[in-house]
Design an enzyme around this catalytic site. Structure first.
Site, PDB file in Angstrom:
ATOM      1  N   ASP A  81      19.915 -24.596 -33.211  1.00 21.94           N
ATOM      2  CA  ASP A  81      21.318 -24.990 -33.382  1.00 21.94           C
ATOM      3  C   ASP A  81      21.592 -25.422 -34.815  1.00 21.94           C
ATOM      4  OD1 ASP A  81      19.706 -27.350 -32.829  1.00 21.94           O
ATOM      5  OD2 ASP A  81      21.578 -28.480 -32.648  1.00 21.94           O
ATOM      6  N   GLU A 176      19.121 -29.869 -31.235  1.00 21.08           N
ATOM      7  CA  GLU A 176      18.447 -30.897 -32.035  1.00 21.08           C
ATOM      8  C   GLU A 176      19.459 -31.719 -32.825  1.00 21.08           C
ATOM      9  OE1 GLU A 176      16.395 -32.529 -35.694  1.00 21.08           O
ATOM     10  OE2 GLU A 176      18.120 -31.208 -35.537  1.00 21.08           O
TER      11      GLU A 176
HETATM   12 ZN   LIG Z   1      16.924 -29.536 -38.558  1.00 24.92          ZN
END
Ligand SMILES: [Zn+2]
Length: 412
Positions: A81, A176
Site C-alpha cells: 500500500d 502498513e
Molecule cells: Zn513503508
C-alpha cells in the site's frame, strides 16, 4: 532476466493507496489487484506455493537448495500500500539516467523540483539513474521498491540453484501505512526464525531500533449549566483542558523540539465541550521507562490543573501502541549481525539510526518474529518529491541474496 527497475516501474502504476476510514481488510480493494498479480508473478517464476490468503497477504517460499541440513528459514517482507497522505493514482514514473547533479524538474508541476541544495543525499548519486514521479503524485518507492527487490531476489535465487540457502519465505502485506499491516499476519504459519522488512532509506542502512509508543486520553470533567445563571456552579472543562495544554513544556519534549534519541509527548486531537473535554496525546520514547516518566509528568500536570478549577476532575487512559523492536532484537543478536555482514558483502558500509516511529517489524518482533528493517533506497516518502536510485535497488537485491546465503553458512 527482468530487472528490479522493470518490476518497480510496473508496480508503481498500480494505485494501491490504503484508507484509514475504511473498516474492511484490506482497507481498499485495489490493493488486492497488485497482491494477486504478485502471487501469479511469483508462481510464473517457479515459486510454486505463492498464494493470497483470505486477508490479502501474499506468502511464498523459495525452497532450500541445501538438503538434509538444519538451516533456519528466513523471511523478507514488504508492503504494497501507499500513503493516504498523497495521491498514488496515475503515477507516471520517470527515469532520470546518469544523474549529473542538476535540479530535477518534474514535468507535471513546475513547483515540484528536486534540488541538491534541499536534498543533500542527491550528491551521493552522481552517475546513478534516479526514478521520480511526474510532480502530482507520490512515486510509491515506499514500499514498491521493497516489493520489486524481494521479487527480483527470489527470481535470482530460483535461477541460481548453485547458491546455498535454506528456505526463504516471502510476504507482501496490505495496510502498513495505516498501522494495520500485521493485524492478521500469521507468524506461526509464516514459519520463519526471523525476517527483514525491506522498507528503509539509503543504501547500507539496517534499522533495529524503533520508538516505544503509547496513546493517552486525558479527559477533563466540568459542569455545564445556563451561562446566565452559572455563578458559583459552572465548571468549564474547556478552560481546564486549555490550561493543561498550556502547561506542557514549550522548549522540550515535543515533536518540534526533539530528534535522534529524544522522546516527546504530543497533543494532536481535542474534543471540547463545557461538560467534558478530552485531549488525545501520543507519547514516544526509545525506552519503556522513558514512556512511564512522560506519562507521570502528563498525569501530574493534569491533576495540578484540577486544583485551579474547583469542582473539575480528570481521568486518564493509557493505551499501548507498540514497543521498541530492540527489546526483542537484543535477545537475537545474530539477526542484525548477519544483516550487517550481508551489507558488507555487497561492498557497502552498514549504517544504523533509530527509527522515530514504528514499523511492521516493531509489531512482528513482539509477535514472535524478530524483524529489523533493511534499506530499500526510499527517499522523501509520502511526498511528490519521492525518489529512488536504481543502483540502490540493485544493491538491496544483492543484500537479500547475501542474507539468504549467510543464514545457511552460520547455522544456529
Ligand atoms: Zn513503508
Amino acid at each position: 532476466m527482468t530487472s528490479v527497475l522493470d518490476r518497480f516501474l510496473r508496480y508503481v502504476r498500480y494505485d494501491t493507496q490504503s484508507d484509514e476510514q475504511s473498516d474492511t481488510y484490506p482497507s481498499t480493494e485495489k490493493q488486492l489487484v497488485l497482491l494477486r498479480d504478485l502471487a501469479a508473478e511469483l508462481r510464473a517464476l517457479g515459486v510454486a506455493d505463492a498464494g493470497v490468503d483470505a486477508h490479502g497477504y501474499v506468502t511464498a517460499t523459495v525452497p532450500a537448495t541445501l538438503s538434509g541440513r538444519d538451516v533456519p528459514t528466513v523471511g523478507f517482507i514488504a508492503h504494497v500500500d501507499t500513503s493516504p497522505e498523497m495521491s498514488g493514482a496515475g503515477v507516471k514514473p520517470i527515469v532520470h539516467t546518469a544523474y549529473d547533479g542538476r535540479d530535477l524538474v518534474l514535468p507535471d508541476d513546475p513547483d515540484a523540483v528536486l534540488r541538491p541544495r534541499d536534498i543533500p543525499e542527491l550528491a551521493d548519486h552522481l552517475g546513478h539513474d534516479i526514478v521520480t514521479a511526474s510532480g502530482t503524485t507520490l512515486l510509491g518507492a515506499d514500499d514498491k521498491a521493497g516489493v520489486a527487490e524481494i521479487v527480483t531476489a527470489a527470481a535470482y535465487l530460483v535461477a541460481h540453484p548453485e547458491i546455498p540457502h535454506g528456505p526463504v519465505r516471502i510476504a507482501f502485506t496490505p495496510d502498513e501505512e495505516i498501522g494495520r499491516g500485521t493485524k492478521y499476519f500469521d507468524v506461526a504459519g509464516f514459519g520463519a526464525a526471523c525476517a527483514y522488512t525491506v522498507d528503509g532509506g539509503p543504501r547500507g542502512e539496517i534499522e533495529s531500533e524503533s520508538f516505544s509508543a503509547d496513546a493517552m486520553t486525558v479527559t477533563f470533567h466540568g459542569f455545564n449549566t445556563h451561562p446566565g445563571y452559572a455563578k458559583g456552579r459552572m465548571v468549564n472543562a474547556i478552560k481546564a483542558a486549555a490550561s493543561f495544554i498550556d502547561s506542557l513544556p514549550v522548549d522540550s519534549l515535543s515533536p518540534e523540539t526533539t530528534d535522534a534519541y529524544q522522546g516527546f509527548v504530543h497533543p494532536y486531537v481535542m474534543h471540547p465541550s463545557v461538560d467534558r473535554t478530552s485531549v488525545k496525546l501520543i507519547v514516544r520514547d526509545f525506552a519503556t521507562a522513558g514512556l512511564t516518566e512522560k506519562e507521570a509528568l502528563i498525569a501530574s500536570l493534569a491533576e495540578r490543573v484540577t486544583t485551579r478549577f474547583a469542582g473539575s476532575r480528570v481521568d486518564i487512559a493509557i493505551e499501548e501502541q507498540y514497543r521498541n523492536m530492540r527489546e526483542v532484537l537484543d535477545r537475537h543478536p545474530a539477526v542484525v549481525a548477519r544483516a550487517r555482514d550481508a551489507i558488507r558483502r555487497a561492498g557497502l558500509e552498514p549504517r544504523s539510526k533509530p527509527i522515530r516511529g514504528g514499523t511492521d517489524g516493531s509489531r512482528l518482533s513482539f509477535m514472535g518474529l524478530p524483524t529489523p528493517n533493511l534499506f530499500a533506497g526510499e527517499h522523501n516518502f509520502h511526498s511528490r518529491l519521492e525518489w529512488v536510485a536504481v543502483q540502490d535497488m540493485d544493491k538491496a537485491v544483492e543484500v537479500i541474496v547475501n542474507l539468504a546465503e549467510i543464514w545457511s553458512e552460520l547455522r544456529t
